[in-house]
Design a protein around this motif. Sequence first.
Motif, short mmCIF file in Angstrom:
data_model
loop_
_atom_site.label_atom_id
_atom_site.label_comp_id
_atom_site.label_asym_id
_atom_site.label_seq_id
_atom_site.Cartn_x
_atom_site.Cartn_y
_atom_site.Cartn_z
N PHE A 26 0.83 -1.21 0.00
CA PHE A 26 0.00 0.00 0.00
C PHE A 26 0.86 1.26 0.00
O PHE A 26 0.56 2.24 -0.68
N TYR A 31 -3.24 2.58 -2.44
CA TYR A 31 -4.36 1.70 -2.11
C TYR A 31 -5.03 1.15 -3.35
O TYR A 31 -5.33 -0.06 -3.44
N LYS A 57 -10.05 -6.36 1.19
CA LYS A 57 -8.99 -5.38 0.97
C LYS A 57 -9.20 -4.17 1.87
O LYS A 57 -8.24 -3.63 2.44
N GLU A 58 -10.45 -3.73 2.01
CA GLU A 58 -10.75 -2.58 2.87
C GLU A 58 -10.41 -2.88 4.32
O GLU A 58 -9.78 -2.06 5.01
N PHE A 61 -6.68 -2.89 4.80
CA PHE A 61 -6.12 -1.54 4.83
C PHE A 61 -6.39 -0.86 6.17
O PHE A 61 -5.50 -0.20 6.73
N CYS A 64 -4.01 -2.18 8.66
CA CYS A 64 -2.69 -1.57 8.47
C CYS A 64 -2.65 -0.17 9.10
O CYS A 64 -1.68 0.18 9.79
N VAL A 110 1.28 5.24 4.21
CA VAL A 110 -0.08 4.73 4.43
C VAL A 110 -0.88 5.71 5.27
O VAL A 110 -2.04 6.04 4.95
N GLN A 114 -2.02 7.80 1.80
CA GLN A 114 -3.03 6.88 1.29
C GLN A 114 -4.34 6.92 2.08
O GLN A 114 -5.43 7.02 1.52
N ALA A 115 -4.25 6.85 3.40
CA ALA A 115 -5.47 6.80 4.21
C ALA A 115 -6.29 8.07 4.12
O ALA A 115 -7.52 8.03 4.25
N PHE A 122 -11.27 5.53 6.08
CA PHE A 122 -9.82 5.50 6.30
C PHE A 122 -9.34 6.81 6.94
O PHE A 122 -8.52 6.81 7.85
#
Length: 271
Positions: A26, A31, A57-58, A61, A64, A110, A114-115, A122
């Motif tokens: 990620f 993502y 996958k969600e 994530f 993570c 991440v 990404q988040a 996220f």
Amino acid sequence: MGAVKSKRMPRAVREQQMLDAAVQTFGQRGYMAASMDEIAELAGVSKPLVYLYLNSKEDLFIACIRREAKALVETVRAGARPALPADRQLWAGLTAFFTHTARHPDGWAVLHLQARTHGEVFAAEVAAMRADIVTFVTELILAAAREAHPQALGCSPKFSTSLEQGGPPRAGGTPMDPHLPGGEVAGLAEALVGAAEALADWANSAPGVTARQASATLMNFAWAGLGDLMAGRPWSPPDGEALGAGAGAGAEDAGVGAGAVVHAGRTSLVG
């Protein structure tokens, strides 16, 4: 006798391997571009096993984000030793922060990139982590105010001691320096955390920048200014300009009363 079966890896260990692979994927690919096949291959497991452990996958994530956020917050809080003066606590906390983000660039990507850009669910997870760090910085700023003005709380030294030891406020005062209203402390903490986030991105992309150098940069940028603020010497707009008002507004419009003299870049109280 039949063949001896190899010992199976504990679920918790296997799951951490999957999270390690997911954070790397990620963080480096993003993502949307990351695939469960790629994560499973990197973790050395089958894709069905990843789904069995982490559902989707969600959900993977989110797991993570939570793991990386928890590690970052714990690192920052552990780095700042309560027995130190407030500025040394902040220095130690910042050094821990920049050291962690440098050692875990994928985890930082991440959290910080990404988040925040792939959905409210996220982003909310990261916001909770950020709120913890802002609270920590707010505590340090208030501690610095108490150190700079031990009698400014309008109460006895025992009151300040009880606050420093984490005890409840006692009668005779409030845990707030009169030079630092609650809204201002909150804004300062938000600004300091935002600067640290931006500086972490810069430090991770600029060759040769160490965690100590990044910490010193932010301390010189922010804490040096806070020193004047703690001493009752806040910066103020030049004559004729007011905070939160248009050009030409007077000092009284900015909340500076008749008992204050506005200098270029300073506000000083006079009797």
